[in-house]
Each structure stands twice: as structure tokens, then as C-alpha cells.
Design a protein around this motif. Structure first.
Motif, PDB file in Angstrom:
ATOM      1  N   GLN A  95      37.605  45.154  40.367  1.00 16.66           N
ATOM      2  CA  GLN A  95      37.012  43.812  40.465  1.00 16.66           C
ATOM      3  C   GLN A  95      36.793  43.363  41.905  1.00 16.66           C
ATOM      4  OE1 GLN A  95      40.286  41.984  38.359  1.00 16.66           O
ATOM      5  NE2 GLN A  95      39.044  41.616  36.525  1.00 16.66           N
ATOM      6  N   TRP A  96      37.466  44.013  42.832  1.00  7.91           N
ATOM      7  CA  TRP A  96      37.512  43.481  44.188  1.00  7.91           C
ATOM      8  C   TRP A  96      36.135  43.378  44.845  1.00  7.91           C
ATOM      9  CZ3 TRP A  96      39.691  40.304  47.097  1.00  7.91           C
ATOM     10  CH2 TRP A  96      39.375  40.258  48.466  1.00  7.91           C
ATOM     11  N   VAL A 132      41.642  33.154  44.538  1.00 10.37           N
ATOM     12  CA  VAL A 132      41.598  34.322  43.657  1.00 10.37           C
ATOM     13  C   VAL A 132      42.873  34.203  42.825  1.00 10.37           C
ATOM     14  CG1 VAL A 132      41.451  36.845  43.530  1.00 10.37           C
ATOM     15  CG2 VAL A 132      40.411  35.618  45.469  1.00 10.37           C
ATOM     16  N   ALA A 167      44.920  40.912  46.996  1.00  7.53           N
ATOM     17  CA  ALA A 167      43.782  40.103  47.427  1.00  7.53           C
ATOM     18  C   ALA A 167      43.838  39.845  48.940  1.00  7.53           C
ATOM     19  CB  ALA A 167      43.756  38.781  46.667  1.00  7.53           C
ATOM     20  N   VAL A 223      34.558  40.131  44.030  1.00  8.94           N
ATOM     21  CA  VAL A 223      35.236  39.022  44.700  1.00  8.94           C
ATOM     22  C   VAL A 223      34.889  39.005  46.185  1.00  8.94           C
ATOM     23  CG1 VAL A 223      37.496  38.080  45.331  1.00  8.94           C
ATOM     24  CG2 VAL A 223      37.102  38.949  43.021  1.00  8.94           C
ATOM     25  N   ASP A 270      39.470  32.709  37.617  1.00 13.15           N
ATOM     26  CA  ASP A 270      38.799  33.959  37.972  1.00 13.15           C
ATOM     27  C   ASP A 270      37.327  33.729  38.307  1.00 13.15           C
ATOM     28  OD1 ASP A 270      37.819  33.339  35.479  1.00 13.15           O
ATOM     29  OD2 ASP A 270      38.193  35.313  34.594  1.00 13.15           O
ATOM     30  N   LEU A 325      34.781  36.002  40.210  1.00 15.70           N
ATOM     31  CA  LEU A 325      34.165  37.175  39.592  1.00 15.70           C
ATOM     32  C   LEU A 325      32.682  36.936  39.338  1.00 15.70           C
ATOM     33  CD1 LEU A 325      36.930  38.318  37.068  1.00 15.70           C
ATOM     34  CD2 LEU A 325      36.277  39.381  39.236  1.00 15.70           C
ATOM     35  N   VAL A 338      43.865  40.374  40.710  1.00 17.38           N
ATOM     36  CA  VAL A 338      42.615  41.104  40.899  1.00 17.38           C
ATOM     37  C   VAL A 338      42.885  42.607  40.989  1.00 17.38           C
ATOM     38  CG1 VAL A 338      42.689  40.841  43.424  1.00 17.38           C
ATOM     39  CG2 VAL A 338      40.495  41.204  42.275  1.00 17.38           C
ATOM     40  N   THR A 339      41.993  43.377  40.374  1.00 17.02           N
ATOM     41  CA  THR A 339      42.116  44.835  40.382  1.00 17.02           C
ATOM     42  C   THR A 339      41.154  45.446  41.388  1.00 17.02           C
ATOM     43  OG1 THR A 339      40.416  45.189  38.697  1.00 17.02           O
ATOM     44  CG2 THR A 339      42.682  44.759  37.919  1.00 17.02           C
ATOM     45  N   GLY A 377      45.575  34.203  47.167  1.00 16.96           N
ATOM     46  CA  GLY A 377      45.773  35.201  46.130  1.00 16.96           C
ATOM     47  C   GLY A 377      47.053  35.976  46.334  1.00 16.96           C
TER      48      GLY A 377
END
Length: 280
Positions: A105-106, A97, A133, A109, A62, A65, A101-102, A129
């Protein structure tokens, strides 16, 4: 589709991969532990065996992030690493990724991928990802190359992928690999024996054919500039001349072929175009 693999520390036999019908390997370089990185000896062995190489960067799963600074750091390390083992300067690097990923969080990223673009150029940034992603990277235009894993994808493959990782942890050729498939003729690969720089003689032939096809009305000055460009851009790669996709290059150049076009514009476009095998 073209079958290949990716792997890290538990490395398979190169000869075994060839015997299994694999055509490429995706390998790590740059950030993360050196135990999983490709080195010059391995790159040479793969290339000599006829396998192409694709560049991947991953520190922590991760790690992106960390935002823009993480993307910059990954790109700098990976570009230096892969260039040192023979990667041409125009080839992409896929940044991992490697987690689900949520939406919350995107944005961080995405900033990391933009940071990578500030180092290696937007046209060389790839992303690995799951479905979200890949979809979000495409939507936000923060990557130009797409490697989707079946993980976190719910059985749905995003149209337009360059690479797909469809099974993990497979025993093959004396090692453990993940199975991948390429969905495009150009998926970021390099190192294969027929990926050789254009010679001056090939440059003259390609330039002459292009001039006859799309540059006939622009005059001899542009023709000379085009030939000089082919000679000068050493990192431009091509398949054997008979397979050069002239139409793709013609389409890329067409918007510039108008009154007032400059030699500098032609040079910039040609420097960014990679010739790939033609469809016909």
C-alpha cells in the motif's frame, strides 16, 4: 522532552491541560467531520492559556489510500482551515496514516504525500503513523515532519521523530486525550505567546549581528538586502531576540555566500528558515 496531547471530539478543559503540565495540543482541521475540528474560539483559548497548537489532517483513517488526489484534497482543506484559525503560513501539517500500512500500500500513500506537497510545499508536509510509515516516509523523502504513534510500532521508536504519541484514550482534564511528547525544539507548533513576528527594530539588530558574523565579506548591498528581507517576510517567526539561534541560520545561508549570489536567492532561503531557540 515536551509533554502535550491530541484529541478529537471529547475535549478536555484548557485550564486542566495547563494544570497537568501540558505544553501543546495537536488538533484536527480540514478533511473529516467538523465535530473533531478546532475552531477559532478554541484556538484563541489555547493560545491565551499558553498552549501551542500543531496541525493534523485526517479524513478516513485510511483515506490516503486515495493517492495523489486525496493528498491534494486533504492539504487544501487543512491549510485553509488552519490558516483561518491563525496558523502562520510556514507551519507544517501532519497527514494521518492511521492504519497499519503495508509495503504493497505504501506507494499509493507516498503519492498522496507528494500530492500534499504540491499544494503546501514539501517542507510543510508531515506524516503521522506507525514505525513503517515513518521509516518509509523518511526513506522516500515524502515528508519533512514525523509524528510516530506507538501503535503498529512494536515498541521501536524511529530516531529523529518530531513528535511521538505514546498512549491513547487517557482521561484527563474532563476529556479523553492521547498523550504525546515532542522530541525537538521545533515540532511544528504555533500560537504560543512568544512566537511573535520580528519587528523592524529586531530585524535591524539580527541583520547587523549576522552581517558581522557571516556576511562581512559580501559588501553593503547584500547587507541592505538582508535587512529588507527581514522586514518584508512577515510570516517569519522568532523567539525573543536573545534566544535566536544565529548559528542555525548562518549554516543555512553559508552555501549561498559565494561570488554571484543573488538577492533573490537570499530572499528564498530566508523565507524558508524558521528561527528557533538556541541551544546555548
Amino acid at each position: 522532552m515536551i509533554e502535550g496531547v491530541d484529541y478529537s471530539g471529547d475535549r478536555p478543559s484548557v485550564a486542566g491541560l495547563v494544570a497537568a503540565g501540558k505544553k501543546f495540543v495537536v488538533r484536527y482541521g480540514g478533511p473529516g467531520g467538523s465535530w473533531k475540528h478546532i475552531d477559532a474560539a478554541e484556538a484563541s483559548a489555547l493560545i491565551k492559556a499558553g498552549l501551542s497548537i500543531v496541525a493534523n489532517a485526517e479524513g478516513a483513517a485510511d483515506g490516503l489510500l486515495g493517492g495523489r488526489s486525496a493528498g491534494i484534497d486533504w492539504a487544501r482543506q487543512a491549510d485553509a482551515h488552519f490558516r483561518a484559525v491563525g496558523m502562520p503560513a510556514d507551519r507544517p501539517i501532519y497527514l494521518s496514516v492511521d492504519f497499519d500500512v503495508t509495503s504493497g500500500q505504501w506507494s499509493v500513500v507516498a503519492d498522496a504525500l507528494r500530492g500534499a506537497a504540491s499544494v503546501i510545499g514539501a517542507g510543510r508536509v508531515g506524516v503521522y503513523g506507525g514505525r513503517r510509515a515513518i521509516e518509509w516516509a523518511r526513506r522516500d523523502r515524502v515528508a519533512a515532519w514525523y509524528w510516530q504513534t506507538y501503535a503498529w510500532s512494536g515498541g521501536v521508536w524511529v530516531p529523529g521523530n518530531h513528535l511521538e504519541q505514546y498512549r491513547n484514550h487517557v482521561a484527563l482534564a474532563g476529556g479523553t486525550v492521547d498523550l504525546c511528547r515532542a522530541k525537538a525544539a521545533d515540532y511544528g507548533q504555533w500560537g504560543q505567546g512568544d512566537d511573535m513576528p520580528l519587528t523592524n527594530a529586531d530585524a535591524d539588530l539580527v541583520a547587523t549581528r549576522l552581517l558581522g558574523r557571516i556576511l562581512g565579506s559580501t559588501g553593503p548591498t547584500v547587507g541592505v538586502a538582508l535587512q529588507d528581507t527581514y522586514r518584508g517576510v512577515k510570516e517569519l517567526q522568532a523567539r525573543p531576540l536573545a534566544d535566536v539561534d544565529e548559528q542555525a541560520l548562518a549554516e543555512a545561508l553559508a552555501p549561498l555566500l559565494q561570488p554571484g549570489v543573488t538577492v533573490e536567492q537570499l530572499r528564498e532561503v530566508l523565507a524558508s528558515v524558521r528561527l528557533v531557540p538556541g541551544a546555548g
